[in-house]
Write a protein that holds these residues in place. Structure first.
Motif, PDB file in Angstrom:
ATOM      1  N   VAL A 107       0.830  -1.195   0.000  1.00 30.12           N
ATOM      2  CA  VAL A 107       0.000   0.000   0.000  1.00 30.12           C
ATOM      3  C   VAL A 107       0.873   1.257   0.000  1.00 30.12           C
ATOM      4  O   VAL A 107       0.619   2.209  -0.749  1.00 30.12           O
ATOM      5  N   ILE A 108       1.915   1.266   0.834  1.00 28.46           N
ATOM      6  CA  ILE A 108       2.820   2.421   0.874  1.00 28.46           C
ATOM      7  C   ILE A 108       3.512   2.599  -0.474  1.00 28.46           C
ATOM      8  O   ILE A 108       3.675   3.718  -0.968  1.00 28.46           O
ATOM      9  N   ASN A 109       3.883   1.487  -1.105  1.00 30.67           N
ATOM     10  CA  ASN A 109       4.497   1.568  -2.437  1.00 30.67           C
ATOM     11  C   ASN A 109       3.527   2.178  -3.452  1.00 30.67           C
ATOM     12  O   ASN A 109       3.917   2.984  -4.304  1.00 30.67           O
ATOM     13  N   ALA A 110       2.266   1.779  -3.363  1.00 31.13           N
ATOM     14  CA  ALA A 110       1.270   2.333  -4.285  1.00 31.13           C
ATOM     15  C   ALA A 110       1.114   3.837  -4.075  1.00 31.13           C
ATOM     16  O   ALA A 110       1.004   4.606  -5.041  1.00 31.13           O
ATOM     17  N   MET A 111       1.121   4.263  -2.824  1.00 34.72           N
ATOM     18  CA  MET A 111       0.999   5.685  -2.513  1.00 34.72           C
ATOM     19  C   MET A 111       2.254   6.457  -2.917  1.00 34.72           C
ATOM     20  O   MET A 111       2.207   7.690  -3.040  1.00 34.72           O
ATOM     21  N   SER A 112       3.344   5.735  -3.139  1.00 38.05           N
ATOM     22  CA  SER A 112       4.619   6.360  -3.498  1.00 38.05           C
ATOM     23  C   SER A 112       4.889   6.336  -5.004  1.00 38.05           C
ATOM     24  O   SER A 112       5.987   6.700  -5.435  1.00 38.05           O
ATOM     25  N   GLN A 113       3.920   5.901  -5.798  1.00 36.70           N
ATOM     26  CA  GLN A 113       4.098   5.955  -7.247  1.00 36.70           C
ATOM     27  C   GLN A 113       4.246   7.416  -7.678  1.00 36.70           C
ATOM     28  O   GLN A 113       3.501   8.291  -7.222  1.00 36.70           O
ATOM     29  N   PRO A 114       5.211   7.712  -8.553  1.00 34.98           N
ATOM     30  CA  PRO A 114       5.502   9.112  -8.894  1.00 34.98           C
ATOM     31  C   PRO A 114       4.311   9.905  -9.402  1.00 34.98           C
ATOM     32  O   PRO A 114       4.214  11.110  -9.142  1.00 34.98           O
ATOM     33  N   GLU A 115       3.387   9.264 -10.117  1.00 34.66           N
ATOM     34  CA  GLU A 115       2.280  10.015 -10.698  1.00 34.66           C
ATOM     35  C   GLU A 115       1.127  10.258  -9.729  1.00 34.66           C
ATOM     36  O   GLU A 115       0.200  11.005 -10.048  1.00 34.66           O
ATOM     37  N   VAL A 116       1.180   9.635  -8.547  1.00 36.52           N
ATOM     38  CA  VAL A 116       0.111   9.842  -7.568  1.00 36.52           C
ATOM     39  C   VAL A 116       0.173  11.267  -7.035  1.00 36.52           C
ATOM     40  O   VAL A 116       1.209  11.729  -6.545  1.00 36.52           O
ATOM     41  N   ALA A 117      -0.947  11.980  -7.146  1.00 34.38           N
ATOM     42  CA  ALA A 117      -1.005  13.379  -6.727  1.00 34.38           C
ATOM     43  C   ALA A 117      -2.009  13.624  -5.609  1.00 34.38           C
ATOM     44  O   ALA A 117      -1.982  14.680  -4.975  1.00 34.38           O
ATOM     45  N   LEU A 148       3.296   4.576  16.833  1.00 30.70           N
ATOM     46  CA  LEU A 148       4.385   5.325  17.460  1.00 30.70           C
ATOM     47  C   LEU A 148       5.610   4.442  17.663  1.00 30.70           C
ATOM     48  O   LEU A 148       6.748   4.902  17.582  1.00 30.70           O
ATOM     49  N   GLN A 149       5.365   3.176  17.891  1.00 33.86           N
ATOM     50  CA  GLN A 149       6.467   2.223  18.114  1.00 33.86           C
ATOM     51  C   GLN A 149       6.930   1.570  16.813  1.00 33.86           C
ATOM     52  O   GLN A 149       8.067   1.096  16.732  1.00 33.86           O
ATOM     53  N   ASN A 150       6.053   1.575  15.802  1.00 34.10           N
ATOM     54  CA  ASN A 150       6.362   0.892  14.534  1.00 34.10           C
ATOM     55  C   ASN A 150       6.005   1.801  13.356  1.00 34.10           C
ATOM     56  O   ASN A 150       5.090   1.503  12.580  1.00 34.10           O
ATOM     57  N   PRO A 151       6.707   2.906  13.172  1.00 31.87           N
ATOM     58  CA  PRO A 151       6.319   3.885  12.151  1.00 31.87           C
ATOM     59  C   PRO A 151       6.379   3.366  10.721  1.00 31.87           C
ATOM     60  O   PRO A 151       5.712   3.915   9.847  1.00 31.87           O
ATOM     61  N   HIS A 152       7.163   2.310  10.467  1.00 26.54           N
ATOM     62  CA  HIS A 152       7.313   1.817   9.092  1.00 26.54           C
ATOM     63  C   HIS A 152       6.345   0.675   8.770  1.00 26.54           C
ATOM     64  O   HIS A 152       6.309   0.203   7.627  1.00 26.54           O
ATOM     65  N   SER A 153       5.559   0.249   9.757  1.00 28.66           N
ATOM     66  CA  SER A 153       4.528  -0.770   9.503  1.00 28.66           C
ATOM     67  C   SER A 153       3.234  -0.333  10.187  1.00 28.66           C
ATOM     68  O   SER A 153       2.785  -0.969  11.140  1.00 28.66           O
ATOM     69  N   PRO A 154       2.656   0.763   9.729  1.00 29.54           N
ATOM     70  CA  PRO A 154       1.515   1.366  10.418  1.00 29.54           C
ATOM     71  C   PRO A 154       0.233   0.554  10.301  1.00 29.54           C
ATOM     72  O   PRO A 154       0.050  -0.216   9.360  1.00 29.54           O
ATOM     73  N   ARG A 155      -0.646   0.775  11.268  1.00 25.24           N
ATOM     74  CA  ARG A 155      -1.978   0.183  11.247  1.00 25.24           C
ATOM     75  C   ARG A 155      -3.063   1.230  11.040  1.00 25.24           C
ATOM     76  O   ARG A 155      -4.137   0.927  10.538  1.00 25.24           O
ATOM     77  N   ALA A 163       3.622   7.456   6.722  1.00 24.27           N
ATOM     78  CA  ALA A 163       4.665   6.588   6.154  1.00 24.27           C
ATOM     79  C   ALA A 163       4.860   6.878   4.665  1.00 24.27           C
ATOM     80  O   ALA A 163       5.996   6.890   4.172  1.00 24.27           O
ATOM     81  N   ALA A 164       3.767   7.132   3.941  1.00 17.48           N
ATOM     82  CA  ALA A 164       3.883   7.438   2.514  1.00 17.48           C
ATOM     83  C   ALA A 164       4.530   8.801   2.294  1.00 17.48           C
ATOM     84  O   ALA A 164       5.347   8.970   1.375  1.00 17.48           O
ATOM     85  N   ILE A 165       4.176   9.765   3.120  1.00 15.32           N
ATOM     86  CA  ILE A 165       4.796  11.092   3.000  1.00 15.32           C
ATOM     87  C   ILE A 165       6.302  10.983   3.249  1.00 15.32           C
ATOM     88  O   ILE A 165       7.113  11.578   2.513  1.00 15.32           O
ATOM     89  N   ARG A 166       6.684  10.243   4.263  1.00 17.19           N
ATOM     90  CA  ARG A 166       8.109  10.078   4.582  1.00 17.19           C
ATOM     91  C   ARG A 166       8.851   9.444   3.407  1.00 17.19           C
ATOM     92  O   ARG A 166       9.936   9.910   3.017  1.00 17.19           O
ATOM     93  N   ARG A 167       8.267   8.403   2.819  1.00 18.90           N
ATOM     94  CA  ARG A 167       8.946   7.713   1.725  1.00 18.90           C
ATOM     95  C   ARG A 167       9.081   8.625   0.504  1.00 18.90           C
ATOM     96  O   ARG A 167      10.140   8.672  -0.131  1.00 18.90           O
TER      97      ARG A 167
END
Length: 486
Positions: A107-117, A148-155, A163-167
């Motif tokens: 899901v994070i990868n999908a949100m990180s696709q370059p064309e996603v606006a 807060l304890q697992n920022p790279h595997s959010p629920r 997480a997507a903004i950070r990536r």
């Protein structure tokens, strides 16, 4: 499974080349409302040459995503009035993901696709992990504690967006806009609050980045979309000659007001019926208080009275009169809307409620009341309390919610309460006696009512009167008596 070649000729198919669509939007919450509302608007734009496609994401339920994949990312939408049905196939979806089976990383990868606006969402009020009374992040929410304890595997939704903004920031990709389409006043402001406040806990530098580069446009959405039932699926399948487990039905009315505040482009939604404005709040308040407020009023009191659908409620002349009086006499005075005929708006709402083709269950609307009451009734209630003006129907609506969350209907049968605060509500009800003690105990739930209302002795007395009338006389008699005294 939906089979396009078996559909009747009158069903509208996508009149565009779906292969030309690009995944420019990721939508979180592939529920009935999104399928009948935002996706329809973008589908109409695709007919005009737009290449803005959706990646649809469900974080919890995977069955719907799997069914969508099995039918080539297509589904049907039927607009229903008392005397007509119109069905079209929606084809604007380009991807579909389930957070659990596909993994949150996908899901994070999908949100990180370059064309996603644009990242948009319809996850209901409870999905924001916020405190409804304040609009701030709830740091004690279990999903927030995890994130807060697992920022790279959010629920949570805020954790996923963060997480997507950070990536994207780390990869040097353009920023996106985050657009809530849920029924909350200033939903963009609430979304910004929870995302930025979570970022401040995790990474203050990321919070600063968000403040500088990410926008959170507010929206107002309006369309009645009842939950599909087995009977509705069966009737639709018989009419279409093909089953569609992703199908959705809606009333003909459609409204979408959007704050025009996007950092990386947007579809020309105004060409498909949306309104792009500089300030959504007056529209939000009008809809939340007049439509959603009267809906909740009818849902709690109608359910208690034994009415299954909203159309049944307004067929009762006392409920109908009460709903309209609530809109005009108690909600309309609190609004900042200008240039709108609120009497005509109220009449249009009653006409929509009368649509018997839309089986909008009172029980469906009654869900998640702890998240809905503040913006639908309590903000208006405070307005009247400050001015000493009439608010009996608002009080009756709140009393109806209190009677409903007691968990027993007027026939002595259990009510299955569906609410994110279900355990807290059950504990509060179990620990208090009927009458004033119950009213005081529920008013003491700060996440819903804040700190002020429980301290207002006059409010407690008036709420208690209505609560006791509902308990002893029932909802129908109480509504009728309330209207006779108006």
């Amino acid at each position: 499974m939906l089979q396009i070649d078996r559909l009747p000729a009158e069903v509208k198919r996508p009149a565009y080349d779906r292969s030309q669509l690009k995944t420019r939007m990721v939508h979180i919450g592939f529920g009935a409302f999104h399928r009948a509302h935002q996706a329809l608007c973008s589908d109409k734009l695709a007919e005009q040459g737009s290449d803005w496609g959706y990646c649809e994401v469900n974080l919890n339920s995977g069955a719907l995503i799997e069914a969508l994949r099995e039918q080539q990312l297509l589904y049907t939408l039927t607009e229903m009035a008392d005397d007509s049905l119109h069905t079209r196939v929606i084809g604007v979806i380009t991807q579909a993901l389930h957070g659990k089976s596909d993994g949150i990383e996908a899901v994070i990868n999908a949100m990180s696709q370059p064309e996603v606006a644009i990242i948009s969402m319809t996850v209901t009020e409870k999905g924001y992990c916020h405190q409804p009374a304040s609009g701030n992040l709830n740091p004690d929410h279990p999903d927030i504690v995890h994130d807060l304890q697992n920022p790279h595997s959010p629920r949570s939704l805020p954790g996923l967006i963060l997480a997507a903004i950070r990536r994207r920031r780390d990869q040097g990709l353009p920023a996106f806009s985050v657009m809530s389409c849920d029924n909350m006043p200033e939903n963009g402001h609430v979304t910004r609050n929870v995302v930025v406040q979570l970022a401040q806990h995790q990474d203050p530098a990321l919070a600063d980045y968000i403040q500088q580069h990410i926008t959170f446009p507010s929206t107002m959405v309006d369309r009645i979309v009842p939950a599909m039932t087995d009977a509705a699926f069966a009737a639709l399948g018989a009419r279409l000659g093909s089953d569609d487990p992703v199908a959705v039905e809606a009333e003909p009315f459609f409204q979408w007001v959007i704050e025009d505040n996007f950092v990386n482009g947007r579809p020309a939604w105004e060409k498909a019926g949306a309104e792009l404005v500089s300030d959504v709040l007056p529209y939000e308040e009008m809809k939340l208080r007049m439509l959603n407020g009267s809906h909740s009023f009818l849902a709690y009191l109608g359910f208690l009275a034994g009415y299954e659908y909203i159309s049944d409620c307004v067929a009762d002349p006392h409920f109908r009169a009460a709903a309209r009086s609530l809109m005009i006499d108690e909600q309309a005075p609190t609004l900042r809307t200008q240039g709108v005929d609120l009497n005509a708006y109220a009449d249009s709402l009653i006409a929509r409620y009368e649509n018997r083709a839309i089986k909008h269950r009172t029980y469906q609307i009654a869900t998640d009341g702890s998240q809905k009451l503040p913006q639908r009734m309590l903000d208006s209630l405070r307005w009247h309390l400050q001015r000493g003006s009439r608010c009996d129907l608002l009080l009756l609506g709140v009393a109806g919610w209190m009677r409903y969350v007691g968990g027993i209907d007027e026939q002595g049968q259990p009510i299955e309460i569906r609410d994110p605060l279900k355990a807290m509500l059950a504990e509060t009800v179990a620990g208090s006696e009927e009458g004033e003690a119950r009213v005081r105990a529920l008013l003491g739930l700060r996440d819903i009512f804040g700190d002020d209302l429980a301290q207002n002795a006059d409010l407690v007395a008036r709420l208690t009167t209505y609560y006791q009338q509902l308990t002893t006389q029932g909802a129908r008699a109480t509504v009728q008596q309330c209207m006779s005294q108006a």
